[in-house]
Design a protein around this motif. Sequence first.
Motif, PDB file in Angstrom:
ATOM      1  N   ALA A  60     -13.335  -6.873  -3.304  1.00  0.00           N
ATOM      2  CA  ALA A  60     -12.786  -6.713  -1.888  1.00  0.00           C
ATOM      3  C   ALA A  60     -12.183  -7.846  -1.223  1.00  0.00           C
ATOM      4  CB  ALA A  60     -14.224  -6.097  -1.114  1.00  0.00           C
ATOM      5  N   ALA A  61     -12.342  -8.913  -1.930  1.00  0.00           N
ATOM      6  CA  ALA A  61     -11.552  -9.884  -1.140  1.00  0.00           C
ATOM      7  C   ALA A  61     -10.122 -10.071  -1.416  1.00  0.00           C
ATOM      8  CB  ALA A  61     -12.202 -11.286  -1.683  1.00  0.00           C
ATOM      9  N   PHE A  62      -9.602  -9.260  -2.550  1.00  0.00           N
ATOM     10  CA  PHE A  62      -8.298  -9.248  -2.915  1.00  0.00           C
ATOM     11  C   PHE A  62      -7.686  -7.773  -2.642  1.00  0.00           C
ATOM     12  CE2 PHE A  62     -10.211 -12.270  -5.882  1.00  0.00           C
ATOM     13  CZ  PHE A  62      -9.340 -13.504  -5.507  1.00  0.00           C
ATOM     14  N   ALA A  63      -8.179  -6.994  -2.099  1.00  0.00           N
ATOM     15  CA  ALA A  63      -7.867  -5.455  -1.843  1.00  0.00           C
ATOM     16  C   ALA A  63      -6.765  -5.577  -0.801  1.00  0.00           C
ATOM     17  CB  ALA A  63      -8.775  -4.735  -1.202  1.00  0.00           C
ATOM     18  N   LYS A  64      -6.501  -6.219   0.201  1.00  0.00           N
ATOM     19  CA  LYS A  64      -5.359  -6.415   0.974  1.00  0.00           C
ATOM     20  C   LYS A  64      -4.429  -7.534   0.698  1.00  0.00           C
ATOM     21  CE  LYS A  64      -7.914  -4.678   5.052  1.00  0.00           C
ATOM     22  NZ  LYS A  64      -8.399  -4.845   6.223  1.00  0.00           N
ATOM     23  N   LEU A  65      -4.430  -7.928  -0.491  1.00  0.00           N
ATOM     24  CA  LEU A  65      -3.560  -8.995  -0.937  1.00  0.00           C
ATOM     25  C   LEU A  65      -2.226  -8.293  -1.169  1.00  0.00           C
ATOM     26  CD1 LEU A  65      -5.413 -11.891  -2.685  1.00  0.00           C
ATOM     27  CD2 LEU A  65      -4.548 -11.708  -0.556  1.00  0.00           C
ATOM     28  N   ASN A  66      -1.279  -7.663  -0.595  1.00  0.00           N
ATOM     29  CA  ASN A  66      -0.132  -6.835  -0.864  1.00  0.00           C
ATOM     30  C   ASN A  66       0.676  -7.064   0.208  1.00  0.00           C
ATOM     31  OD1 ASN A  66      -0.912  -4.591   0.961  1.00  0.00           O
ATOM     32  ND2 ASN A  66      -2.532  -4.426  -0.411  1.00  0.00           N
ATOM     33  N   ASN A  67       2.051  -6.553   0.069  1.00  0.00           N
ATOM     34  CA  ASN A  67       2.995  -6.591   1.222  1.00  0.00           C
ATOM     35  C   ASN A  67       3.695  -5.226   0.961  1.00  0.00           C
ATOM     36  OD1 ASN A  67       5.273  -6.547  -0.933  1.00  0.00           O
ATOM     37  ND2 ASN A  67       4.784  -8.805  -1.256  1.00  0.00           N
ATOM     38  N   CYS A  68       4.407  -5.053   2.250  1.00  0.00           N
ATOM     39  CA  CYS A  68       5.418  -3.795   2.334  1.00  0.00           C
ATOM     40  C   CYS A  68       6.828  -3.934   2.459  1.00  0.00           C
ATOM     41  CB  CYS A  68       4.770  -2.932   3.612  1.00  0.00           C
ATOM     42  SG  CYS A  68       5.579  -1.476   3.965  1.00  0.00           S
ATOM     43  N   ARG A  69       7.478  -3.132   1.446  1.00  0.00           N
ATOM     44  CA  ARG A  69       8.846  -3.295   1.823  1.00  0.00           C
ATOM     45  C   ARG A  69       9.539  -1.737   1.509  1.00  0.00           C
ATOM     46  NH1 ARG A  69       7.291  -7.519   2.474  1.00  0.00           N
ATOM     47  NH2 ARG A  69       7.355  -9.466   1.168  1.00  0.00           N
ATOM     48  N   ALA A  70      10.670  -1.285   2.479  1.00  0.00           N
ATOM     49  CA  ALA A  70      11.140   0.034   2.458  1.00  0.00           C
ATOM     50  C   ALA A  70      12.735  -0.294   2.106  1.00  0.00           C
ATOM     51  CB  ALA A  70      10.839   0.540   3.708  1.00  0.00           C
ATOM     52  N   TYR A  71      13.010   0.625   1.187  1.00  0.00           N
ATOM     53  CA  TYR A  71      14.375   0.813   0.785  1.00  0.00           C
ATOM     54  C   TYR A  71      15.065   2.086   0.781  1.00  0.00           C
ATOM     55  CZ  TYR A  71      13.604  -4.098  -0.724  1.00  0.00           C
ATOM     56  OH  TYR A  71      13.113  -5.143  -0.846  1.00  0.00           O
ATOM     57  N   TYR A  72      16.450   2.504   0.883  1.00  0.00           N
ATOM     58  CA  TYR A  72      17.198   3.469   0.438  1.00  0.00           C
ATOM     59  C   TYR A  72      17.791   2.748  -0.661  1.00  0.00           C
ATOM     60  CZ  TYR A  72      16.657   6.118   4.848  1.00  0.00           C
ATOM     61  OH  TYR A  72      15.800   6.854   5.944  1.00  0.00           O
ATOM     62  N   TYR A  73      17.675   3.407  -1.860  1.00  0.00           N
ATOM     63  CA  TYR A  73      18.130   2.986  -3.244  1.00  0.00           C
ATOM     64  C   TYR A  73      19.781   3.429  -3.181  1.00  0.00           C
ATOM     65  CZ  TYR A  73      14.025   0.467  -4.586  1.00  0.00           C
ATOM     66  OH  TYR A  73      12.837  -0.032  -4.580  1.00  0.00           O
ATOM     67  N   SER A  74      20.660   2.617  -3.423  1.00  0.00           N
ATOM     68  CA  SER A  74      21.946   3.076  -3.649  1.00  0.00           C
ATOM     69  C   SER A  74      22.536   3.983  -2.536  1.00  0.00           C
ATOM     70  CB  SER A  74      22.361   3.505  -5.273  1.00  0.00           C
ATOM     71  OG  SER A  74      21.993   2.422  -6.028  1.00  0.00           O
ATOM     72  N   LYS A  75      22.833   5.342  -3.015  1.00  0.00           N
ATOM     73  CA  LYS A  75      23.196   6.033  -2.038  1.00  0.00           C
ATOM     74  C   LYS A  75      22.081   6.906  -1.657  1.00  0.00           C
ATOM     75  CE  LYS A  75      28.186   5.602  -3.499  1.00  0.00           C
ATOM     76  NZ  LYS A  75      29.375   6.522  -4.114  1.00  0.00           N
ATOM     77  N   SER A  76      21.013   6.945  -2.201  1.00  0.00           N
ATOM     78  CA  SER A  76      19.932   8.008  -1.926  1.00  0.00           C
ATOM     79  C   SER A  76      19.458   8.231  -0.326  1.00  0.00           C
ATOM     80  CB  SER A  76      18.738   7.738  -2.786  1.00  0.00           C
ATOM     81  OG  SER A  76      17.535   8.413  -2.461  1.00  0.00           O
TER      82      SER A  76
END
Length: 202
Positions: free
Chosen positions: A82-98
């Motif tokens: 549980a100590a590592f469950a929230k070890l993440n980040n968030c990124r959001a992309y539109y890839y190329s022309k999608s």
Amino acid sequence: MKKVSSALISMFIAFLALGCNSTDNTKQWDDAHLDPGLPKKVIYGEMNTREEIYSFFEKPDGSKRTSDVAYFRYGKHEKQDAAFAKLNNCRAYYYSKSDTLSIRIGISDGFTGQGLNIRYKNKKFNAAAYQFTDVIIEGETKPLQKVIHQKLILNKLNYKVGDSLFGRIELKSIEINDQGDTVLNVANGNFRTKVKRMIIEE
């Protein structure tokens, strides 16, 4: 722990009843929910007191935490902490022309990585857990994943590059991974990020 075990057994039975050889249903699209007041939730104030977590290839820039999502994998060869469950980040992309927005919540050390990938378009979304490694094992099969429950809440229904995105995700899925092991993925929590464009050269 007994609750987790009984839930896991129930999920396995449900998965087997659906048929292990059926197709991957991570392409299942559901309606996203709108909550314009999401950015005012207390959790984002709490996230402002924590520093961002960066993947191996990212350069730290002093940003505040972008993810409070807890992500667990339960399986024969999966060790949960549980100590590592929230070890993440968030990124959001539109890839190329999608015109499909890709929201990725996870972490990578350069050799391995895991997390969630959310695809969003026209007020609908689908979510899937992912895991990767640079170790290649001969005879591995393509992972198969079945969504049991998914819910996405966003502060807006349409985003353009440069917009601030606030959201909350709930996901439960059963997966047969590339080694043939059955894994239960469970994730929930809030996240935020800036929408960017990533150009991929063909």
